[in-house]
Write an enzyme that holds these catalytic residues in place. Structure first.
Site, PDB file in Angstrom:
ATOM      1  N   LYS A  54       0.831  -1.213   0.000  1.00  0.00           N
ATOM      2  CA  LYS A  54       0.000   0.000   0.000  1.00  0.00           C
ATOM      3  C   LYS A  54       0.866   1.264   0.000  1.00  0.00           C
ATOM      4  O   LYS A  54       0.598   2.212  -0.742  1.00  0.00           O
ATOM      5  CB  LYS A  54      -0.947  -0.029   1.216  1.00  0.00           C
ATOM      6  CG  LYS A  54      -1.975  -1.154   1.105  1.00  0.00           C
ATOM      7  CD  LYS A  54      -2.865  -1.344   2.331  1.00  0.00           C
ATOM      8  CE  LYS A  54      -3.710  -2.606   2.108  1.00  0.00           C
ATOM      9  NZ  LYS A  54      -4.783  -2.804   3.062  1.00  0.00           N
ATOM     10  N   GLN A  98      -5.023  -1.688   9.325  1.00  0.00           N
ATOM     11  CA  GLN A  98      -4.909  -3.027   8.733  1.00  0.00           C
ATOM     12  C   GLN A  98      -5.478  -4.079   9.689  1.00  0.00           C
ATOM     13  O   GLN A  98      -5.176  -4.081  10.883  1.00  0.00           O
ATOM     14  CB  GLN A  98      -3.427  -3.320   8.419  1.00  0.00           C
ATOM     15  CG  GLN A  98      -3.194  -4.588   7.612  1.00  0.00           C
ATOM     16  CD  GLN A  98      -3.668  -4.501   6.164  1.00  0.00           C
ATOM     17  OE1 GLN A  98      -3.859  -3.422   5.614  1.00  0.00           O
ATOM     18  NE2 GLN A  98      -3.863  -5.644   5.552  1.00  0.00           N
ATOM     19  N   ASP A 121     -11.396   2.296   3.526  1.00  0.00           N
ATOM     20  CA  ASP A 121     -11.758   0.867   3.438  1.00  0.00           C
ATOM     21  C   ASP A 121     -13.255   0.666   3.216  1.00  0.00           C
ATOM     22  O   ASP A 121     -13.681  -0.428   2.840  1.00  0.00           O
ATOM     23  CB  ASP A 121     -11.407   0.151   4.752  1.00  0.00           C
ATOM     24  CG  ASP A 121     -10.026  -0.493   4.724  1.00  0.00           C
ATOM     25  OD1 ASP A 121      -9.609  -0.944   3.644  1.00  0.00           O
ATOM     26  OD2 ASP A 121      -9.395  -0.571   5.797  1.00  0.00           O
TER      27      ASP A 121
HETATM   28  N1  L34 Z   1      -8.191  -2.714   6.885  1.00  0.00           N
HETATM   29  N2  L34 Z   1      -7.413  -4.814   6.352  1.00  0.00           N
HETATM   30  C1  L34 Z   1      -7.908  -3.640   5.956  1.00  0.00           C
HETATM   31  N3  L34 Z   1      -8.157  -3.357   4.646  1.00  0.00           N
HETATM   32  C2  L34 Z   1      -7.873  -4.267   3.697  1.00  0.00           C
HETATM   33  O1  L34 Z   1      -8.156  -4.012   2.417  1.00  0.00           O
HETATM   34  C3  L34 Z   1      -7.321  -5.493   4.071  1.00  0.00           C
HETATM   35  N4  L34 Z   1      -6.944  -6.463   3.151  1.00  0.00           N
HETATM   36  C4  L34 Z   1      -7.125  -7.866   3.486  1.00  0.00           C
HETATM   37  C5  L34 Z   1      -6.469  -8.093   4.862  1.00  0.00           C
HETATM   38  N5  L34 Z   1      -6.696  -6.994   5.798  1.00  0.00           N
HETATM   39  C6  L34 Z   1      -7.115  -5.766   5.422  1.00  0.00           C
HETATM   40  C7  L34 Z   1      -5.889  -6.332   2.308  1.00  0.00           C
HETATM   41  O2  L34 Z   1      -5.316  -5.281   2.107  1.00  0.00           O
HETATM   42  C8  L34 Z   1      -6.380  -8.557   2.359  1.00  0.00           C
HETATM   43  N6  L34 Z   1      -5.583  -7.535   1.740  1.00  0.00           N
HETATM   44  C9  L34 Z   1      -4.616  -7.753   0.739  1.00  0.00           C
HETATM   45  C10 L34 Z   1      -3.949  -6.711   0.111  1.00  0.00           C
HETATM   46  C11 L34 Z   1      -2.993  -6.956  -0.854  1.00  0.00           C
HETATM   47  C12 L34 Z   1      -2.675  -8.225  -1.217  1.00  0.00           C
HETATM   48  C13 L34 Z   1      -3.352  -9.278  -0.610  1.00  0.00           C
HETATM   49  C14 L34 Z   1      -4.305  -9.040   0.355  1.00  0.00           C
HETATM   50  C15 L34 Z   1      -1.620  -8.441  -2.237  1.00  0.00           C
HETATM   51  O3  L34 Z   1      -0.978  -7.526  -2.665  1.00  0.00           O
HETATM   52  N7  L34 Z   1      -1.379  -9.684  -2.643  1.00  0.00           N
HETATM   53  C16 L34 Z   1      -0.348 -10.014  -3.609  1.00  0.00           C
HETATM   54  C17 L34 Z   1       0.715 -10.884  -2.979  1.00  0.00           C
HETATM   55  C18 L34 Z   1       1.372 -10.221  -1.807  1.00  0.00           C
HETATM   56  C19 L34 Z   1       2.445 -11.074  -1.167  1.00  0.00           C
HETATM   57  O4  L34 Z   1       3.353 -11.512  -1.882  1.00  0.00           O
HETATM   58  O5  L34 Z   1       2.364 -11.292   0.058  1.00  0.00           O
HETATM   59  C20 L34 Z   1      -0.979 -10.735  -4.775  1.00  0.00           C
HETATM   60  O6  L34 Z   1      -0.403 -10.736  -5.838  1.00  0.00           O
HETATM   61  O7  L34 Z   1      -2.054 -11.322  -4.582  1.00  0.00           O
END
Ligand code: L34
Length: 286
Positions: A54, A98, A121
Site C-alpha cells: 500500500k 490493517q 476501506d
Molecule cells: N483494513 N485490512 C484492511 N483493509 C484491507 O483491504 C485489508 N486487506 C485484506 C487483509 N486486511 C485488510 C488487504 O489489504 C487482504 N488484503 C490484501 C492486500 C494486498 C494483497 C493481498 C491481500 C496483495 O498484494 N497480494 C499479492 C501478494 C502479496 C504477497 O506476496 O504477500 C498478490 O499478488 O495477490
C-alpha cells in the site's frame, strides 16, 4: 479449453498510471496531494507485506502517505486516540487500520472511530449502510477491485448468475451487493451451504472469497464461467494460493484471475482510488 487470465498486476499498473496523472492535476489545483495514513498493529508477516504494498503504491501514484507501526501490546485506548487525532488532522484524507487486530482490541470499535469521510476501506457502519441503501459511500477496496476486473475484461454482468462463496463483511457481502447493483442474479453461498458444487455450477460469474485454499475444483466451475479468486494463503508448498484450484479451473473457465497477481494488487489499487475520492470530496466540502 484454456481460460483467459485476467492479470491484476497489469491492470493495476495501467490504473495507477492514470492516477499518477490525476494526482498531478489535483495537486496543481488544490496545492497539495492526497494523503493516506496506514496503521499496522503487531508484526504479522502477511499484514506487513500487504501494508508495504500500500505504501509503495502510494509513492508510485505520487500521493503522500504516513505509515504508523504500533506494537502488538498497544492499548485499545491508545489506538482510538490516535485515530481521533488523524480524524482531526486536516492534512490526512484517508485512514486505514490493517486487519486483523490483536485479540485485546475490539476491531468494531476501531472501525467506528474512523471518520466516515476518511474511511478509505468503506468498513464504517455509515458507509456499509449507505452501500446497502444505494446511497453515496466509500466502497470497500477488494469488492471494488473485483468489479473493476470484470469491467475491464469486458465481462457482462447484467442478467448473469453470479455465485459468491464466502459471506465476510469485507468481501462476500459487499461484492454480492455490487453484483446485484450491476443487475446480476446473486447467490451468496457459504460454509453451511448444502450442495456447494450444485450452486457453483450455476455461476456465470464465480467469486471465491472463503480463505479455504483450493476449495473450488475445476469440476465445480461452469464451462465458460468467469472465475474471480479473492482467497490468498500459503500452501504446504510454501507458495501463495487462492480458493480456486487454478490448474483444473483453467480447463473450464473462460476467464480466471491468478493468485498471486490477481485480486490482491487490485485491492491496493482501489485503495489509491478511494484515497483520491476522499481527497476530492473533502476539498469540495470546505
Ligand atoms: N483494513 N485490512 C484492511 N483493509 C484491507 O483491504 C485489508 N486487506 C485484506 C487483509 N486486511 C485488510 C488487504 O489489504 C487482504 N488484503 C490484501 C492486500 C494486498 C494483497 C493481498 C491481500 C496483495 O498484494 N497480494 C499479492 C501478494 C502479496 C504477497 O506476496 O504477500 C498478490 O499478488 O495477490
Amino acid at each position: 479449453m484454456s481460460a483467459t487470465i485476467i492479470d491484476g498486476k497489469d491492470l493495476s499498473l495501467a490504473l495507477k498510471d492514470e492516477m499518477k496523472v490525476q494526482i498531478a492535476q489535483l495537486e496543481a489545483k488544490y496545492g497539495r496531494k492526497p494523503c493516506l495514513s496506514v496503521i499496522i498493529v503487531g508484526e504479522d508477516p502477511a499484514s506487513q507485506s500487504y501494508v508495504r504494498g500500500k505504501i509503495k503504491a502510494a509513492a508510485y501514484v505520487g500521493m503522500d502517505s504516513r505509515l504508523i507501526e504500533l506494537p502488538a501490546s498497544v492499548s485499545q485506548d491508545e489506538l482510538l486516540s490516535l485515530i481521533r487525532d488523524l480524524n482531526a488532522d486536516g492534512g490526512v484524507d484517508g485512514i486505514l487500520v490493517q486487519l486483523p487486530l490483536p485479540k485485546h482490541i475490539d476491531s468494531n470499535l476501531v472501525i467506528e472511530a474512523i471518520a466516515p469521510a476518511k474511511d478509505v476501506d468503506g468498513f464504517h457502519p455509515v458507509n456499509v449502510a449507505n452501500l446497502w441503501l444505494g446511497l453515496d459511500c466509500m466502497v470497500p477496496c477488494t469488492p471494488k477491485g473485483v468489479m473493476k476486473m470484470l469491467e475491464r475484461a469486458g465481462i457482462e454482468v447484467a442478467g448473469k448468475t453470479a455465485v459468491v462463496v464466502g459471506r465476510s463483511n469485507i468481501v462476500g457481502k459487499p461484492v454480492a451487493k455490487l453484483l446485484l447493483d450491476a443487475n446480476a442474479t446473486v447467490i451468496l453461498a457459504h460454509s453451511r451451504t448444502k450442495d456447494l458444487k450444485a450452486m457453483t455450477l450455476q455461476a456465470d460469474i464465480l467469486v471465491a472469497a472463503t480463505g479455504a485454499i483450493g476449495l473450488i475444483k475445476g469440476d465445480m466451475v461452469k464451462p465458460g464461467a468467469a472465475v474471480i479468486d479473492v482467497g490468498i494463503g500459503r500452501g504446504a508448498d510454501g507458495k501463495l494460493h487462492g480458493d480456486v484450484d487454478f490448474e483444473s479451473a483453467c480447463e473450464r473457465a473462460a476467464y480466471i484471475t491468478p493468485v498471486p497477481g490477481g485480486v490482491g494488487p487490485m485491492t491496493i489499487t482501489m485503495l489509491m482510488a478511494n484515497t483520491i475520492e476522499c481527497f476530492i470530496k473533502r476539498m469540495h466540502a470546505c
